[in-house]
Design an enzyme around this catalytic site. Structure first.
Site, PDB file in Angstrom:
ATOM      1  N   LYS A  14       0.835  -1.212   0.000  1.00  0.00           N
ATOM      2  CA  LYS A  14       0.000   0.000   0.000  1.00  0.00           C
ATOM      3  C   LYS A  14       0.870   1.264   0.000  1.00  0.00           C
ATOM      4  O   LYS A  14       0.670   2.138  -0.837  1.00  0.00           O
ATOM      5  CB  LYS A  14      -0.932   0.021   1.226  1.00  0.00           C
ATOM      6  CG  LYS A  14      -1.856  -1.185   1.332  1.00  0.00           C
ATOM      7  CD  LYS A  14      -2.817  -1.066   2.509  1.00  0.00           C
ATOM      8  CE  LYS A  14      -2.142  -1.016   3.859  1.00  0.00           C
ATOM      9  NZ  LYS A  14      -1.589  -2.294   4.338  1.00  0.00           N
ATOM     10  N   ARG A  89      -9.704   0.675   8.442  1.00  0.00           N
ATOM     11  CA  ARG A  89      -9.282  -0.670   8.833  1.00  0.00           C
ATOM     12  C   ARG A  89     -10.361  -1.404   9.612  1.00  0.00           C
ATOM     13  O   ARG A  89     -10.159  -2.564   9.999  1.00  0.00           O
ATOM     14  CB  ARG A  89      -8.017  -0.573   9.690  1.00  0.00           C
ATOM     15  CG  ARG A  89      -6.717  -0.834   8.920  1.00  0.00           C
ATOM     16  CD  ARG A  89      -5.572  -0.665   9.903  1.00  0.00           C
ATOM     17  NE  ARG A  89      -4.349  -1.325   9.542  1.00  0.00           N
ATOM     18  CZ  ARG A  89      -3.349  -0.767   8.867  1.00  0.00           C
ATOM     19  NH1 ARG A  89      -3.453   0.442   8.382  1.00  0.00           N
ATOM     20  NH2 ARG A  89      -2.232  -1.437   8.662  1.00  0.00           N
ATOM     21  N   ARG A 128      11.938  -5.405   5.404  1.00  0.00           N
ATOM     22  CA  ARG A 128      11.875  -3.959   5.648  1.00  0.00           C
ATOM     23  C   ARG A 128      12.389  -3.638   7.056  1.00  0.00           C
ATOM     24  O   ARG A 128      13.033  -2.626   7.263  1.00  0.00           O
ATOM     25  CB  ARG A 128      10.434  -3.467   5.488  1.00  0.00           C
ATOM     26  CG  ARG A 128      10.302  -1.963   5.679  1.00  0.00           C
ATOM     27  CD  ARG A 128       8.933  -1.439   5.329  1.00  0.00           C
ATOM     28  NE  ARG A 128       7.908  -1.884   6.267  1.00  0.00           N
ATOM     29  CZ  ARG A 128       6.610  -1.596   6.152  1.00  0.00           C
ATOM     30  NH1 ARG A 128       6.180  -0.881   5.114  1.00  0.00           N
ATOM     31  NH2 ARG A 128       5.742  -2.019   7.042  1.00  0.00           N
ATOM     32  N   ARG A 134      11.467   0.267  12.184  1.00  0.00           N
ATOM     33  CA  ARG A 134      10.106   0.101  12.714  1.00  0.00           C
ATOM     34  C   ARG A 134      10.054  -1.101  13.631  1.00  0.00           C
ATOM     35  O   ARG A 134      10.309  -2.228  13.204  1.00  0.00           O
ATOM     36  CB  ARG A 134       9.104  -0.058  11.559  1.00  0.00           C
ATOM     37  CG  ARG A 134       8.673   1.260  10.987  1.00  0.00           C
ATOM     38  CD  ARG A 134       7.698   1.096   9.857  1.00  0.00           C
ATOM     39  NE  ARG A 134       6.501   0.344  10.212  1.00  0.00           N
ATOM     40  CZ  ARG A 134       5.438   0.237   9.433  1.00  0.00           C
ATOM     41  NH1 ARG A 134       5.427   0.863   8.260  1.00  0.00           N
ATOM     42  NH2 ARG A 134       4.398  -0.464   9.809  1.00  0.00           N
ATOM     43  N   ARG A 146      -0.238  -8.911  13.423  1.00  0.00           N
ATOM     44  CA  ARG A 146      -0.828  -7.853  12.584  1.00  0.00           C
ATOM     45  C   ARG A 146      -1.688  -8.479  11.485  1.00  0.00           C
ATOM     46  O   ARG A 146      -2.758  -7.972  11.154  1.00  0.00           O
ATOM     47  CB  ARG A 146       0.274  -6.993  11.965  1.00  0.00           C
ATOM     48  CG  ARG A 146       0.924  -6.074  12.983  1.00  0.00           C
ATOM     49  CD  ARG A 146       2.271  -5.573  12.534  1.00  0.00           C
ATOM     50  NE  ARG A 146       2.231  -4.778  11.319  1.00  0.00           N
ATOM     51  CZ  ARG A 146       3.324  -4.450  10.632  1.00  0.00           C
ATOM     52  NH1 ARG A 146       4.524  -4.858  11.034  1.00  0.00           N
ATOM     53  NH2 ARG A 146       3.222  -3.713   9.542  1.00  0.00           N
TER      54      ARG A 146
END
Ligand code: B4P
Length: 191
Positions: A14, A89, A128, A134, A146
């Site tokens: 996204k 969401r 990532r 993160r 998640r």
């Protein structure tokens, strides 16, 4: 206004595809993940609360993200349209978005859902996490939580827009350029 929701599980592309779409179509990019991370970076009370939930892979409360989106939309009075990334969401967020856009005589034009297999999502996010800093990307069990949260609370958003005849699915595996081509074709059909 022309409004697009880019939808999909964590790691589906996204954020990556949003950059391409806003450049091509001149839309304003509203990412609730980015808005929350800027609150965390600024050490606000909202950011501190959000971080606790995000680090566990859980969603931040609806009223918090709805308030952020309300303020953000209002701060772009001349927008040609918005690209919503990571929002809505939950169904409550989807209903709130429809109500907010009504104030501007606008609505969601299309929800585009990126389809990616779970093992590919986990691999992308762990990758990532090596460089992003993160905390929610660095631990495989948080990543899987998640994805579980997505199946439990977020997939219903796609059903909500399917029932309104506004949802479409696109394959999210392949090169970033090829996927961007598929997304552009869906947007062009509705512009
Ligand atoms: P977000 O910031 O929305 O993050 P995300 O879903 O993890 O990432 P995204 O899907 O944008 O990443 P991308 O695939 O582009 O949310 C983080 C957290 O914030 C949530 O867990 C939640 O706690 C909170 N939150 C946010 N919005 C909320 C809301 N509305 N309500 C409640 N809570 C909310 O990138 C992933 C990786 O894949 C990148 O490294 C990228 O380079 C790679 N990639 C992308 N496309 C690829 C391709 N085609 N091939 C290979 N790799 C690819």
């Amino acid at each position: 206004m022309f409004n697009v929701i880019l939808f999909g599980p964590p790691g589906s592309g996204k954020g990556t595809q949003s950059e391409n779409i806003i450049q091509k179509y001149g839309l304003i990019h509203l990412s609730t993940g980015d808005l929350l991370r800027s609150q965390i970076a600024a050490h606000t009370a909202l950011g501190l609360e959000a971080k606790k939930l995000m680090d566990k892979g859980e969603l931040v409360p609806d009223e918090v993200v709805i308030g952020m989106i309300d303020d953000s939309i209002a701060s772009f009075p001349d927008a040609k349209g918005f690209l919503f990334d990571g929002f809505p969401r939950t169904v409550a967020q989807a209903e709130a978005l429809d109500n907010l856009l009504q104030k501007y005589n606008a609505s969601v034009n299309v929800l585009i859902s990126l389809q990616v297999e779970e093992e590919e999502l986990v691999a992308r996010l762990l990758n990532r996490g090596k460089t992003s800093g993160r905390s929610d990307d660095s631990n495989e069990s948080v990543i899987r939580d998640r994805i579980k949260e997505y199946h439990k609370k977020t997939t219903a958003v796609e059903t909500y827009y399917t029932d309104l005849g506004k949802a479409v699915t696109v394959k999210g595996q392949g090169s970033v350029e090829d996927i961007f081509g598929l997304l552009s074709a869906e947007i062009d059909k509705r512009k």
